[in-house]
Design a protein around this motif. Structure first.
Motif, short mmCIF file in Angstrom:
data_model
loop_
_atom_site.label_atom_id
_atom_site.label_comp_id
_atom_site.label_asym_id
_atom_site.label_seq_id
_atom_site.Cartn_x
_atom_site.Cartn_y
_atom_site.Cartn_z
N LYS A 136 0.88 -1.17 -0.08
CA LYS A 136 0.00 -0.06 0.08
C LYS A 136 0.99 1.16 0.13
O LYS A 136 0.32 2.36 -0.47
N LYS A 137 2.11 1.07 0.42
CA LYS A 137 2.91 2.38 0.54
C LYS A 137 4.36 2.19 0.47
O LYS A 137 4.82 1.05 1.05
N LEU A 138 4.97 2.66 -0.36
CA LEU A 138 6.59 2.71 -0.38
C LEU A 138 7.13 3.87 -0.60
O LEU A 138 6.82 4.86 -0.91
N VAL A 139 8.12 4.02 0.75
CA VAL A 139 8.89 5.35 0.72
C VAL A 139 10.28 4.99 0.69
O VAL A 139 10.84 3.92 1.57
N ILE A 140 11.01 5.65 -0.32
CA ILE A 140 12.37 5.38 -0.31
C ILE A 140 13.19 6.65 0.02
O ILE A 140 12.85 7.70 -0.36
N VAL A 141 13.99 6.55 0.79
CA VAL A 141 14.80 7.94 1.20
C VAL A 141 16.45 7.82 0.89
O VAL A 141 16.96 6.63 0.86
N GLY A 142 16.73 8.70 0.16
CA GLY A 142 18.13 8.53 -0.44
C GLY A 142 18.69 10.00 -1.04
O GLY A 142 17.89 11.00 -1.15
N ASP A 143 19.71 10.00 -1.54
CA ASP A 143 20.50 10.99 -2.15
C ASP A 143 20.44 10.93 -3.59
O ASP A 143 21.49 10.33 -4.09
N SER A 144 19.71 11.94 -4.23
CA SER A 144 19.46 11.82 -5.69
C SER A 144 20.90 12.11 -6.35
O SER A 144 21.07 11.79 -7.38
N ALA A 145 21.71 13.08 -5.85
CA ALA A 145 22.89 13.65 -6.50
C ALA A 145 23.94 12.48 -6.36
O ALA A 145 24.37 12.04 -7.56
N THR A 146 23.80 11.31 -5.31
CA THR A 146 24.67 10.23 -5.57
C THR A 146 24.02 9.17 -6.42
O THR A 146 24.62 8.61 -7.28
N LEU A 147 22.82 8.83 -6.26
CA LEU A 147 22.18 7.81 -7.05
C LEU A 147 22.03 8.09 -8.54
O LEU A 147 22.05 7.06 -9.10
N SER A 148 21.81 9.40 -8.69
CA SER A 148 21.54 9.48 -10.21
C SER A 148 22.76 9.38 -11.29
O SER A 148 22.53 9.31 -12.30
N GLN A 149 24.07 9.08 -10.34
CA GLN A 149 25.15 8.62 -11.38
C GLN A 149 24.91 7.37 -12.07
O GLN A 149 25.57 6.98 -13.28
N HIS A 150 24.16 6.65 -11.63
CA HIS A 150 23.44 5.32 -12.26
C HIS A 150 22.26 5.47 -13.04
O HIS A 150 21.25 5.95 -12.80
N PRO A 151 22.24 4.73 -14.20
CA PRO A 151 21.14 5.24 -15.11
C PRO A 151 19.89 4.49 -14.55
O PRO A 151 18.76 5.15 -14.88
N TYR A 152 19.90 3.55 -13.93
CA TYR A 152 18.58 3.00 -13.31
C TYR A 152 17.97 3.67 -12.33
O TYR A 152 16.98 4.00 -12.48
#
Length: 647
Positions: free
Chosen positions: A606-622
């Motif tokens: 019913k609910k998915l919350v993902i917490v993370g740093d977009s600057a780091t994560l966005s280096q990967h295409p996925y």
């Protein structure tokens, strides 16, 4: 053809590398540690006392051991694992065996001896897990059989599974099974028509187990005895229970990983005890025990008459035990001749009680998580093979980096799907999660072919309880620019991110602020918190101890924290994921294993919350694609706008 044999020889070599790495890791963790350190790692119980002694199959002694201290300490003991009793009395001495039963603080160990050594009586005993040579030996035997197979059914199956020969199908039609949806019926139809190999590809929440059970029932209409296996005891137990509830005559070989009446009733041991000839077996063993006890009375007296008497009692005991073994073999054969389905782990297919049997069809569940050499163990006893799993979720566990790089992590399931796509049917209706939670994985892994069933398509927290705000089944909370940097724990290579963990737990507390489970609520919300790193999990668990509302949920088992692997095959109403990694160099470590992330993201209903740093994560295409997706459904949130609301 020679290419396939070379490929199998390469897998054989990689398995040896993996075995050596596994052995070395075991030595580092266990052999070079103190008893206290091994207890802390879960490899050891100490001290233990012997609470029961009996004679098992092959005249070998079976001991029940109970731990008398640290009874709540976590451990890694499981049925089927190798273990050894040791004496902590100066000189270390061992007695090896296999764990055949496990209760909370008791373990049943089948030893490899007919008589116990004298030092067992001296006290100060413990039990250690030992390195599992047996599984590797059985995998090695199966690989050799597969490579050497020539003009046999195994040779044909090998060539088809690895893409060197064409699979064959009949045009037999079956009536649709009312309990199944169209793609599930299509999968069963494929299995009915397959002469060699069929595959059920089951993405998260699509009812793979339900489909597999129906396929087994359908196959039993025309075949007398089947083998149903999986790499894990948990999966074998689930299938055993479901088949038993369908009225199938099923025997579980090996020991279940959990205790349930249905499971225990269907173990080989329980079935033997119910057999009409069991009384004879019991009488032989009881009398043999009495002779053995009488012989032991002469243990420390060495006159001629005493020696002769002792020899007579021992010989009588052995004769009666041999007779008991013959009766047990007869009972076992009688049971296996009339059974419809035998269930066991992949390695369990080589169990002494069934290793001589062959099967019209072998079903392998969770096949995408199984090492290829392990799959050849049951396949070498089959005329036809059905694999079920999802190669877009967790791959097989490989401990050696070299073996992983060489390709040991690629399952037979994945190879067959790639090389023989016509044998596979993908299940397309998922019954677990809200459409928004499903859709990113659907586009990334399943070519957009999944559909959320009407019953879950818009099922969010607001529908469950109006205290929750409507919408936002999925959220990404972006910590970029907040200075929430990861820290590496000095004693390991694991990462933690305390600030991110605090934000996540505060967000969860805020979400649950107005929700109070009703006293009579039959199914209260169940929540999971996932982190890819052990250090982050440890931090989250420590913080929850100091947050009374969340701690209470944890005590009630409504809140659990763990790795992605620990949530495989499970689901929760609410899932939070702490991505943990946040650094200026854009390093994301094993977050780059996107199949693992696919598992994490598809646990939520019913609910998915993902917490993370977009600057780091966005280096990967996925993850760059993921950020685009959350923005497209208005599920992007900056941590800046949330921190004002946080306590």
């Amino acid at each position: 053809m020679s290419e396939i044999l070379n490929e199998l020889r390469q897998v054989q070599e990689l398995l040896k590398i993996e075995q050596e790495e596994d052995r070395q890791q075991y030595k580092i963790k266990s052999m070079k540690s103190t008893v206290a350190e091994r207890k802390a790692m879960g490899f050891c119980w100490y001290p233990v006392t012997i609470t029961k002694e009996e004679i098992g199959f092959g005249n070998k002694v079976v001991l029940e051991l109970e731990r008398t201290k640290d009874r709540d300490q976590l451990h890694l003991f499981q049925t089927g694992k190798s273990a050894a009793i040791f004496s902590n009395n100066g000189e270390r001495q061992n007695l090896n065996g296999v764990i055949v039963g496990l209760k909370r603080n008791k373990v049943l160990l089948a030893t490899n001896k007919e008589d116990l050594p004298d030092w067992i009586d001296d006290g100060r005993l413990g039990i250690d897990l030992t390195f599992d040579e047996m599984s590797y030996r059985e995998m090695e035997i199966a690989m050799k059989k597969t490579i050497d197979a020539y003009k046999t059914r195994l040779a044909e199956l090998r060539d088809i599974l690895l893409g060197d020969a064409a699979p064959r199908f009949t045009d037999e039609q079956m009536e649709e099974i009312p309990a199944l949806n169209p793609s599930q019926n299509e999968a069963v139809q494929k299995i009915v028509q397959a002469k060699d190999v069929a595959i059920i590809h089951g993405p998260p929440g699509t009812g793979k187990t339900t489909t597999l059970v129906q396929a087994i029932l359908k196959t039993l209409e025309t075949q007398k005895r089947l083998l149903v296996t999986a790499p894990s005891n948990t999966a074998v137990d689930l299938l055993t229970e479901k088949l038993a509830l369908e009225g199938v005559n099923v025997i579980r070989i090996g020991n279940p990983s959990r205790v349930s009446d249905v499971l225990l009733e269907h173990t080989l041991d329980a079935q033997i005890m119910e057999h009409r000839s069991y009384k004879n077996l019991k009488d032989y063993r009881k009398t043999a025990e009495e002779y053995k006890r009488m012989a032991s009375q002469f243990k420390r007296k060495f006159g001629y008459e005493e020696r002769a008497q002792r020899q007579f009692f021992k010989a009588e005991s052995k004769r009666l035990l041999d007779e008991a073994d013959r009766v047990e073999e007869y009972i076992t054969e009688d049971l296996l001749n009339s059974v419809q389905v035998i269930t066991c782990t992949l390695v369990g297919a080589a169990n002494r009680a069934i290793r001589h049997l062959e099967y019209e069809t072998v079903f392998i569940d969770e096949a995408a998580q199984a090492l290829e050499p392990a799959c050849w163990i049951p396949i070498s006893r089959a005329k036809r093979v059905v694999l079920a799993g999802d190669h877009c979720q967790l791959p097989p566990t490989v401990k050696s980096f070299e073996a992983e790089k060489g390709g040991l992590g690629k399952s037979l399931f994945e190879k067959c799907v790639e090389r023989q796509p016509e044998v596979s049917v993908m299940l397309k209706t998922q019954y677990r999660m809200h459409h928004d939670i499903m859709e990113f994985s659907n586009q990334q892994f399943y070519e957009g072919e999944l559909e959320a069933h009407e019953s879950v398509r818009n099922s969010d927290l607001h529908q469950f309880d109006p205290h929750f705000a409507p919408g936002l089944a999925m959220e990404f909370v972006d910590t970029a620019g907040c200075g929430y940097n990861e820290v590496e724990t000095p004693e390991s290579t694991s990462s933690a991110n305390p600030d991110e963990a605090n934000l996540l737990l505060n967000h969860l507390s805020l979400l649950l602020k107005d929700y109070t489970p009703a006293e009579d609520e039959t199914e209260p919300l169940r929540i999971g918190v996932i982190a890819p790193y052990r250090a982050q999990i440890n931090y989250l668990q420590d913080r929850i101890e100091h947050m009374p509302d969340l701690h209470e949920l944890k005590l009630k088992r409504l809140l659990s924290v763990g790795t992605v692997d620990s949530f495989q095959g499970q689901e929760r109403d609410i899932i939070y994921i702490s991505m943990t990694r946040s650094n200026e160099s854009g390093e994301i470590g094993f977050l780059a294993d996107i199949r693992r992330m696919n598992v994490a993201m598809t646990r939520a209903k019913k609910k998915l919350v993902i917490v993370g740093d977009s600057a780091t994560l966005s280096q990967h295409p996925y993850y760059a694609a993921f950020l685009t997706y959350v923005e497209s459904i208005n599920s992007y949130r900056s941590a800046w706008e949330l921190t004002e609301c946080m306590p």
